[in-house]
Write an enzyme that holds these catalytic residues in place. Structure first.
Site, mmCIF file in Angstrom:
data_model
loop_
_atom_site.group_PDB
_atom_site.id
_atom_site.type_symbol
_atom_site.label_atom_id
_atom_site.label_comp_id
_atom_site.label_asym_id
_atom_site.label_seq_id
_atom_site.Cartn_x
_atom_site.Cartn_y
_atom_site.Cartn_z
ATOM 1 N N HIS A 193 0.834 -1.222 0.000
ATOM 2 C CA HIS A 193 0.000 0.000 0.000
ATOM 3 C C HIS A 193 0.867 1.270 0.000
ATOM 4 C CE1 HIS A 193 -3.243 -2.758 1.351
ATOM 5 N NE2 HIS A 193 -2.282 -3.277 2.076
ATOM 6 N N SER A 229 14.030 22.310 -15.348
ATOM 7 C CA SER A 229 12.819 23.083 -15.605
ATOM 8 C C SER A 229 13.234 24.426 -16.186
ATOM 9 C CB SER A 229 12.053 23.288 -14.299
ATOM 10 O OG SER A 229 11.263 24.460 -14.377
ATOM 11 N N LYS A 283 15.084 22.294 -10.178
ATOM 12 C CA LYS A 283 14.416 21.044 -10.543
ATOM 13 C C LYS A 283 15.276 20.127 -11.397
ATOM 14 C CE LYS A 283 10.155 20.600 -10.727
ATOM 15 N NZ LYS A 283 9.088 19.903 -10.016
#
Ligand code: ARG
Length: 471
Positions: free
Chosen positions: A157, A278, A284
């Site tokens: 999960h 980016s 980024k």
């Protein structure tokens, strides 16, 4: 002008719109190699059976060789008015050698011709993809060997469940891709029968030798039923199903790369080759390649669904619907080949970050099962009761803001008086993974052994393959 090949009973040529929907040359030109190989085998057989003369066959062979050259060197002019690759090649053959060209199509039809060409094409593509899958498996197995004892959190999960080793996680993918390889090889076995000589659908009255053309083209045998031979496309469907499953596996791994390379996880570093910056946010480093691998599964799955829908409800034998089998197959197999290669590159480049993995593995009470198992083993507690006691200890640790191993012996004894010092030996993540020695479990010794075995197996496959090519 009426079509040269079948225009006998037509007054005018097809309208532009008709050409637009009918012509397949723009995409089926990539079958030229297979089409020429099949025509050469067919002509040789016709000559061997005395159906055409040796002189005509010699002219046909020479002409086809020249056409192959022309196409390969980009000198060939493909014409949409000639619909497809089969008629483009035959028409050029007529230009080159004249009347003998007209004898090539004796005892065959475009229906068995296209079925043959496409089987050959899909077979060649499978061989290439199988090799790519093996190379990808090697990259995963290499990572597994190198990091067989590197501890990381195992998830269910997407919640920390139990510690595992990085190598073990890598080997899970080796297993998945080995089954993908098996599915492609299974599909190859079933597709490797020759439709050639089925003609339009009923076979032919000429004394052809289908076993001869089958052998010349590397097929195991001729297909037994001429109607099936021109109608069947399950060889493509099966290959696309294998491709869709494989693309799905690649997509799952790509998703893990995206998660793992995020700042929040920081489990791995992807090399600059597979990341981009980016245009606005200087900090980024985006995992674009992994995201695209994740997304491209859509095309492959889409191709399978497209062809299933084209084929469902089609009466036997050939219908023009079946010309729509090629574009989805080309798109899916090209895409799969690309994402296999990109993923291999990312796996080879990827570097796990041991500190982060280890820290995350210790979080979230990941050794709670080890504690419960200890209570069962040492105190002979029923597992359900041990589960309950452990739950109370986890709650206590959580309350104190630490891990299970941070609880003092007294604190633990307040919950279960029989607990002894020995319990600490199972609470560390290294102890936890080392104890999972059951077959297929995550213990580093198991992982190292399994990774080594896989590397040997892959090497032996590739030795066989190159041996076969030489032999
Ligand atoms: N271009 C066709 C295809 O790809 C070839 C077979 C055409 N046969 C026919 N009867 N029109 O399926």
């Amino acid at each position: 002008m009426a079509n040269k090949m079948w225009g006998g009973r037509f007054q005018t040529g097809p309208s532009e719109l008709m050409e637009e929907i009918n012509a397949s040359i723009d995409f089926d030109k990539r079958l030229f190699r297979q089409d020429i190989a099949a025509s050469k085998a067919h002509a040789d057989m016709l000559a061997a059976r005395g159906i055409i003369s040796e002189e005509d066959n010699a002219a046909i062979q020479k002409g086809l060789d020249q056409i192959l050259d022309e196409i390969q060197s980009g000198k060939f002019t493909f014409r949409r008015s000639l619909e497809d690759i089969h008629m483009n090649i035959e028409d050029r053959l007529r230009e080159l050698i004249g009347p003998p060209a007209g004898r090539l199509h004796t005892a065959r039809s475009r229906n068995d011709q296209v079925a043959t060409d496409f089987r050959l094409y899909v077979r060649d593509t499978i061989d290439h993809i199988v090799l790519q899958i093996e190379n990808l498996m090697r990259a995963f197995a290499e990572q597994a060997r190198q990091h067989h004892d590197l501890v990381m959190p195992g998830f269910t999960h997407l919640q920390v469940a139990q510690p595992v080793t990085f190598g073990h996680h890598m080997l899970a993918y080796v297993e998945m891709f080995s089954r993908d390889r098996g599915r492609f090889l299974d599909a190859r076995k079933r597709l490797n029968e020759s439709p050639l000589g089925a003609a339009a659908l009923a076979g032919t009255s000429f004394p052809i030798d289908r076993a001869m053309t089958a052998k010349a083209l590397g097929f195991d045998r001729p297909m037994r039923n001429s109607i099936d031979a021109v109608s069947a496309r399950d060889f493509v469907l099966e290959t696309l199903a294998a491709a869709a499953i494989c693309a799905t596996h690649l997509s799952r791994f790509a998703e893990e790369l995206v998660i793992w390379s995020s700042a929040q996880f920081g489990f791995i570093r992807l090399s600059d080759s597979f990341a981009t910056g980016s245009s606005i946010m200087p900090q980024k480093r985006n995992p674009d390649a992994a995201e695209l691998v994740r997304a491209k599964a859509g095309r492959v799955i889409g191709a399978l669904v497209t062809l299933l829908v084209v084929m469902k409800g089609l009466p036997l034998a050939y219908s023009k619907d079946m010309q729509e089998d090629k574009e989805p197959a080309f798109e899916a197999l090209d895409t799969l080949s690309l994402v296999l290669e990109v993923t291999r590159g990312m796996v080879e480049d990827m570097q796990p970050v041991p500190e982060r993995l280890r820290e995350a593995a210790a979080h979230g009470f990941s050794t709670a099962t080890d504690l419960a198992d200890w209570l069962v083993r040492k105190l002979n507690m029923p597992f359900r009761e041990a589960h309950h006691v452990t739950g109370r200890l986890v709650a206590l640790a959580e309350e104190k803001g630490g891990d299970l191993s941070d609880l003092t012996l007294e604190e633990m004894r307040a919950v279960e008086p029989r607990i002894s010092e020995d319990v600490y030996s199972v609470l560390g993540v290294d102890n936890s993974v080392a104890s999972r020695t059951s077959y297929g479990g995550t213990a580093p010794d198991n992982v190292l052994k399994m990774a080594t075995e896989w590397l040997e197996t892959i090497a032996s496959w590739q030795k066989e393959e190159t041996g076969e090519q030489k032999g």
